[in-house]
Write a protein that holds these residues in place. Structure first.
Motif, short mmCIF file in Angstrom:
data_model
loop_
_atom_site.label_atom_id
_atom_site.label_comp_id
_atom_site.label_asym_id
_atom_site.label_seq_id
_atom_site.Cartn_x
_atom_site.Cartn_y
_atom_site.Cartn_z
N ILE A 93 -0.34 -2.23 -11.92
CA ILE A 93 -0.18 -3.37 -11.02
C ILE A 93 -1.49 -4.16 -10.99
O ILE A 93 -2.54 -3.64 -11.37
N ASN A 94 -1.41 -5.42 -10.55
CA ASN A 94 -2.60 -6.27 -10.48
C ASN A 94 -3.35 -6.14 -9.17
O ASN A 94 -4.57 -6.33 -9.13
N ALA A 95 -2.62 -5.83 -8.09
CA ALA A 95 -3.26 -5.77 -6.78
C ALA A 95 -2.41 -4.97 -5.81
O ALA A 95 -1.18 -4.91 -5.94
N ILE A 96 -3.08 -4.35 -4.84
CA ILE A 96 -2.38 -3.69 -3.74
C ILE A 96 -2.35 -4.66 -2.57
O ILE A 96 -3.19 -4.63 -1.68
N ASP A 97 -1.42 -5.55 -2.61
CA ASP A 97 -1.24 -6.54 -1.56
C ASP A 97 0.02 -7.33 -1.88
O ASP A 97 -0.01 -8.21 -2.74
N ALA A 98 1.11 -6.99 -1.23
CA ALA A 98 2.37 -7.68 -1.47
C ALA A 98 2.72 -8.61 -0.31
O ALA A 98 3.88 -8.97 -0.12
N SER A 99 1.71 -9.01 0.47
CA SER A 99 1.94 -9.90 1.60
C SER A 99 2.34 -11.29 1.12
O SER A 99 2.10 -11.67 -0.03
N PRO B 172 0.81 -1.24 0.00
CA PRO B 172 0.00 0.00 0.00
C PRO B 172 0.83 1.27 0.00
O PRO B 172 0.41 2.30 -0.54
N HIS B 173 2.04 1.23 0.60
CA HIS B 173 2.86 2.43 0.67
C HIS B 173 3.77 2.62 -0.54
O HIS B 173 4.55 3.58 -0.58
N ALA B 174 3.68 1.75 -1.53
CA ALA B 174 4.57 1.83 -2.69
C ALA B 174 4.32 3.12 -3.48
O ALA B 174 3.19 3.58 -3.61
N GLN B 175 5.39 3.68 -3.99
CA GLN B 175 5.34 4.85 -4.86
C GLN B 175 6.00 4.50 -6.18
O GLN B 175 6.97 3.73 -6.22
N PHE B 176 5.48 5.08 -7.27
CA PHE B 176 5.96 4.77 -8.61
C PHE B 176 6.33 6.08 -9.31
O PHE B 176 5.51 6.99 -9.38
N GLY B 177 7.55 6.16 -9.82
CA GLY B 177 7.94 7.42 -10.42
C GLY B 177 9.06 7.31 -11.44
O GLY B 177 9.82 6.33 -11.46
#
Length: 255
Positions: free
Chosen positions: A177-183, A125-130
């Motif tokens: 991205i496919n989903a906000i969940d990298a768990s 959730p905290h990922a940033q893309f730039g």
């Protein structure tokens, strides 16, 4: 063949490649680029590897791109017609093993290239893309080869020309991205889905997807007509259809 900058583990058909430079926000060294290129290339040479997961060590960064602290990041051997990072993108494009980006934090500059070269991506959730290259006087040139088909032109223009990043929610809305969940649980579920189906169908399928993507309609139709005939000749295709008729779980051979 783990290196000091790249951790490689193979377990249950899943090859995990972890950039291990958290003190540099997992910026890419020459060893990282060469290690990723070699690992992806070798993984496609047999049927043992069914999926590849690329991630960064820690929770701060997936990959921040080139290592600007080294002072060598934009110095090239101009006698060579092909460069290291470009060869990594070429290796990923040629791969018929599914590539998954596990974006555990900041995904910047060349890190966006790693993300875009993968077939699927999940993000914390905290990922940033730039694409902040313009802020240091350069431009994300090589990254565009793999990124421009994933992001709408107006959004890509803004990211390239301003260097301003986007968050995980916007990345999801854009289809980056496919989903906000990298768990671990979410990634394991995705990998279970990949490992449950035919490996030969995946390999030939990725070849078909990547080849047809750049073709005009009639050429793509002719190419895919020939491919479906070849799919049907595999052992997995016969087994999958027999299992469907017999209402049982298929036993894949990968041939």
């Amino acid at each position: 063949m783990s290196s000091p900058d790249l951790i490689e583990t193979l377990d249950g058909g899943v090859l995990r490649l972890t950039i291990d430079r958290p003190e540099r926000r997992n910026a890419m060294s020459t060893a990282v680029v060469e290690g990723l290129t070699r690992a992806i290339t070798e993984a496609g040479q047999g049927g043992a590897v069914r999926a590849i997961v690329i991630t960064g060590n820690g929770e701060q960064a997936f990959c921040s791109g080139a290592d600007l602290q080294s002072g060598q990041s934009f110095q090239f051997d101009y006698s060579r017609p092909q460069l290291g990072f470009a060869n990594l993108l070429r290796a990923a494009h040629a791969s018929h093993v599914p590539l998954i980006a596990r974006v555990n934090g900041a995904c910047m500059a060349g890190g966006m290239g790693l993300l875009a070269m993968c077939d699927m991506a999940v993000a914390a959730p905290h990922a940033q893309f730039g694409l902040p290259e313009v802020r240091v006087g350069v431009f994300p040139a090589q990254v565009l080869a793999v990124l421009q088909s994933l992001i709408p032109p107006r959004v890509l223009n803004q990211m390239c020309l301003t260097g301003r990043p986007i968050g995980a929610e916007q990345a999801l809305a854009l289809g980056l991205i496919n989903a906000i969940d990298a768990s671990d649980a979410a990634l394991d579920a995705l990998l279970a889905d990949l490992l449950a189906v035919s490996g030969v169908a995946q390999r030939r399928g990725l070849y078909t997807l990547k080849t047809a993507r750049s073709m005009p309609f009639e050429q793509a139709m002719a190419f895919t007509e020939s491919q479906i005939a070849l799919f049907a000749q595999t052992e997995d295709a016969r087994e999958g259809q027999a299992a469907f008729r017999e209402k049982r779980k298929p036993v894949w051979t990968g041939r």
